[in-house]
Design a protein around this motif. Sequence first.
Motif, PDB file in Angstrom:
ATOM      1  N   ASN A 726       0.869  -1.174   0.000  1.00 44.80           N
ATOM      2  CA  ASN A 726       0.000   0.000   0.000  1.00 44.80           C
ATOM      3  C   ASN A 726       0.904   1.221   0.000  1.00 44.80           C
ATOM      4  O   ASN A 726       1.583   1.508   0.995  1.00 44.80           O
ATOM      5  N   LEU A 727       0.926   1.919  -1.120  1.00 43.93           N
ATOM      6  CA  LEU A 727       1.883   3.006  -1.272  1.00 43.93           C
ATOM      7  C   LEU A 727       1.558   4.200  -0.379  1.00 43.93           C
ATOM      8  O   LEU A 727       2.435   5.024  -0.106  1.00 43.93           O
ATOM      9  N   LEU A 728       0.317   4.295   0.067  1.00 43.67           N
ATOM     10  CA  LEU A 728      -0.060   5.427   0.912  1.00 43.67           C
ATOM     11  C   LEU A 728       0.414   5.213   2.344  1.00 43.67           C
ATOM     12  O   LEU A 728       0.999   6.102   2.967  1.00 43.67           O
ATOM     13  N   THR A 729       0.186   4.019   2.877  1.00 47.73           N
ATOM     14  CA  THR A 729       0.514   3.740   4.278  1.00 47.73           C
ATOM     15  C   THR A 729       1.864   3.060   4.448  1.00 47.73           C
ATOM     16  O   THR A 729       2.350   2.928   5.573  1.00 47.73           O
ATOM     17  N   ASN A 730       2.454   2.580   3.329  1.00 48.05           N
ATOM     18  CA  ASN A 730       3.718   1.844   3.344  1.00 48.05           C
ATOM     19  C   ASN A 730       3.583   0.462   3.977  1.00 48.05           C
ATOM     20  O   ASN A 730       4.574  -0.199   4.259  1.00 48.05           O
ATOM     21  N   LYS A 731       2.355   0.004   4.184  1.00 49.92           N
ATOM     22  CA  LYS A 731       2.177  -1.338   4.718  1.00 49.92           C
ATOM     23  C   LYS A 731       2.356  -2.347   3.592  1.00 49.92           C
ATOM     24  O   LYS A 731       1.753  -2.225   2.530  1.00 49.92           O
ATOM     25  N   THR A 732       3.190  -3.357   3.841  1.00 48.93           N
ATOM     26  CA  THR A 732       3.489  -4.378   2.842  1.00 48.93           C
ATOM     27  C   THR A 732       3.015  -5.731   3.345  1.00 48.93           C
ATOM     28  O   THR A 732       3.408  -6.176   4.437  1.00 48.93           O
ATOM     29  N   ASP A 733       2.149  -6.374   2.566  1.00 55.92           N
ATOM     30  CA  ASP A 733       1.707  -7.729   2.887  1.00 55.92           C
ATOM     31  C   ASP A 733       2.569  -8.706   2.097  1.00 55.92           C
ATOM     32  O   ASP A 733       2.641  -8.646   0.860  1.00 55.92           O
ATOM     33  N   LEU A 734       3.217  -9.615   2.812  1.00 52.90           N
ATOM     34  CA  LEU A 734       4.185 -10.530   2.210  1.00 52.90           C
ATOM     35  C   LEU A 734       3.656 -11.950   2.185  1.00 52.90           C
ATOM     36  O   LEU A 734       3.064 -12.425   3.160  1.00 52.90           O
ATOM     37  N   GLU A 735       3.847 -12.620   1.056  1.00 55.83           N
ATOM     38  CA  GLU A 735       3.688 -14.070   0.982  1.00 55.83           C
ATOM     39  C   GLU A 735       5.078 -14.646   0.761  1.00 55.83           C
ATOM     40  O   GLU A 735       5.709 -14.413  -0.273  1.00 55.83           O
ATOM     41  N   LEU A 736       5.571 -15.379   1.737  1.00 54.42           N
ATOM     42  CA  LEU A 736       6.923 -15.922   1.701  1.00 54.42           C
ATOM     43  C   LEU A 736       6.867 -17.429   1.897  1.00 54.42           C
ATOM     44  O   LEU A 736       5.953 -17.950   2.553  1.00 54.42           O
TER      45      LEU A 736
END
Length: 845
Positions: A726-736
């Motif tokens: 999310n470029l606005l909040t900088n939250k990154t959801d990762l699938e690893l």
Amino acid sequence: MQIIELYIKGSTRLEGTAESTLANNLIGRADSNFLGTVKVGDLVENQSTAQNASVTAVVSATQLTISNDIFISGQDYRITNDYARVDLFGDESVSISDSILNIRDISKVFTPFSQQFNLPASKANNKLFRHYENTDVLNSYDARFRSDAIIKLNGLDYKKGKIQFKSVKLKDNVAYSIQVIFYGDTVELKDILGEKELSSLDFGDVLDFEYTEANVLSRFINQGDIAFPLITHSKNMRLTANGYRDNILNTPLEFGDLKPAIRAQEVIDAITRTYPQLTFNGGYFNSVDFSKLYLWMHKNEGFLSNANEGGGIRTISNRWNHRPSAQEPNVDWDFTTSTGVGDHRTARSRDGQFTFILSVVSTVDPTAEYTVIFKRASDNTVYNSFENLTGSNSLETRINPSFEQGGFIDLIIEIQAESTLALTQSLTVERFTRPSWQLVSQGIASYVASNASTENTINVSEMMPKVKIIDFLSNLFKMFNLVVYKENNNISVIPAVEFSRTGKAWDITRYVDVNTSTVERLFQYKNMVFDFKSKKSFLVQFSDEIQQNFFSRESYGDDEYDGGDYKVEVDFEKMMYERLNNEDTGALSNIGQGAMLNKKFEPTVGKPLLLYIEPTDAEGSFSLGDTVINTYNRPTQIAPLQSFGGNRVSLNFGVEADEYIGTTVDNGDNLFNTGYLDYVETAFNIRSRLLKVSAYLPLGITTKYKMNDIFVIANKPYRINKITTNLLTNKTDLELYSRLETVTEIENGQSAFLRVIPRAEEGVILNNSITVNFDNISSEPNLVGYDYYVNRGLIGTLAPTATSLTVTSGIESNTTYTIDIRAKYLIGGDTGFSYDTTLIVQTPK
């Protein structure tokens, strides 16, 4: 909260053709509309040459001054605007998802994309999109095309790609918002190539050749960009005491029984020649293995043909006429010999007659029909016609010059056929006079047709298999499990195994939100099946029916696992080759062949066929026409041996015995083992997990990570499956998913706990040598040195203090090489190795 910026290039789009030539100018046709549409700074592209310039002045509605002299009359242009910043809603959430090697769907090529997001219908945006909602606006925004775009975070480039316009929302009949979607760069392959087929590509003239027995023979015993492998299209060749002959007609091998193959690398070169905006950056397309790969030029069943698609007649037309002076030379028939009378075209007579005898031979397909017409050039009056001809014919037509204007004969001889390949012709003309009302022969002159070869030429584009360019590329990517992505305006094509080994590690432990995370089953299927869609030839079909063990197919999994079947199918042809025995003596011959025949032994087409060619000693055991063959081009599944050693890879997914030597080669390495096994082992491994976790990554990682990098969380390494930011909040959801030791690493004695060489980089790269510099780890306990490999082959061992290596033997120009370096340890008397540090190197031309 981060500052998000979106820039769009090319929302203005004008296309046309240059009308006339003027240095550093573009002059359009009378209907051009540059005024009010084009502005200074806009970009101009010559679509014929891919040269670019910028607009320096708008002179008039039809004339622009541009920064470079790039046009001549008749060339097509495209005008677009340069990057312009787009207004965004202050609170608009923009999410970008990244996935290239998605382990849950490994057969697909993924690119970064976003969910649909909204732009305000501001003054700037309405100008950029030209009030799309108003259909009365001239030269409106063309939503049929995607526009180049850049997303910036806090002033740094984050993603480059394209914007697709979706819609405009209205409030009270006034534009309120504009919906768009951002796509990653590699989608442009489909945009540029569209529905075009291989036959539309520009292969140049250098590969074309005249279709003669001598030319086919030369390409049958030698390799080059065009070669003829021993694959028959209509005959089922067998070997008996009577020799190498067709099993039905008992006829020997003739040059027309073979079809050419073109290096696959030439096809890629033709794509970049035809579409100069596409630049493939070395990688697999410049590798040694790919340089030896061929595409069989088999577009239709049976004999080679230059017939137009969907039918239609091709014509060879040659003109024979009297020539009263050197100012009117004859250009179609060349005089060769005569019985003492010279060239009949220099003599004319109102009395007597001329007898024209045309000898026509169909040297390839004895069943192909053709028509011959003799007619007057001036008014197309037909003197004689011969229809439904096949094979060889001698056709006679007599013309009385007294009925011709001035006693001059002006004759056109026309041959019509669906395919004019291998139709050869020669002409003899006998002149008679009538001194005493009796015809007296004055001699016979012979002629050859000077333009017949133009209709007997193998034009490479005409012989291409019927397949779309994008489908050909997509199936190449799938067949060899290639990763495709765009970097610095170049399209990189790299084997997935090598791509995954060239990343770097990022420790993101401190940025992870430890409050919530999910651990899931990594793979949702019980079996994976790898296969070719098309298997039209009789050997494959009989083998599959009899053995119930499908040739070239590979499967992995367990029927007792939960889930369904996952299929990776390549839409190419899979042919089985054979090595012949003498059916009378049982002796094994040196003849290895293929046949594109169905189970009824009839010609068939199938899908495009890829193969390797192995020069093979025939020991004079068969002939092509009247020429005894000592060496020939044998079709094979096995890649040629490289000078670096290493295993040779076959073009099968499953482990198959080589059809010629009767056993597997190099441990049965194949498409599955080298391209997919490590991923499949990881997917089905009992320890494999998919970790879903959120993080707030700094820009230093967000703008620099690559999809082959490794994320480390609490000292555990993970590969990236998917990232959504999310470029606005900088939250990154990762699938690893877990970075487990692969099958290859286990077999090579490589372990995760042994320290890897941290860095390797290019040194001096020449067209015949490669130098690689690397950080040594000489202080590491139990280290005894380094092993280094080139293209899977072990080259040498280095001392623990070494910091560089140089490879010279076998290095060729303009070729991609994979360099692997392993740290070597001796622990308790046992040898172990670190993981590879991998570098992909391209030598210069």
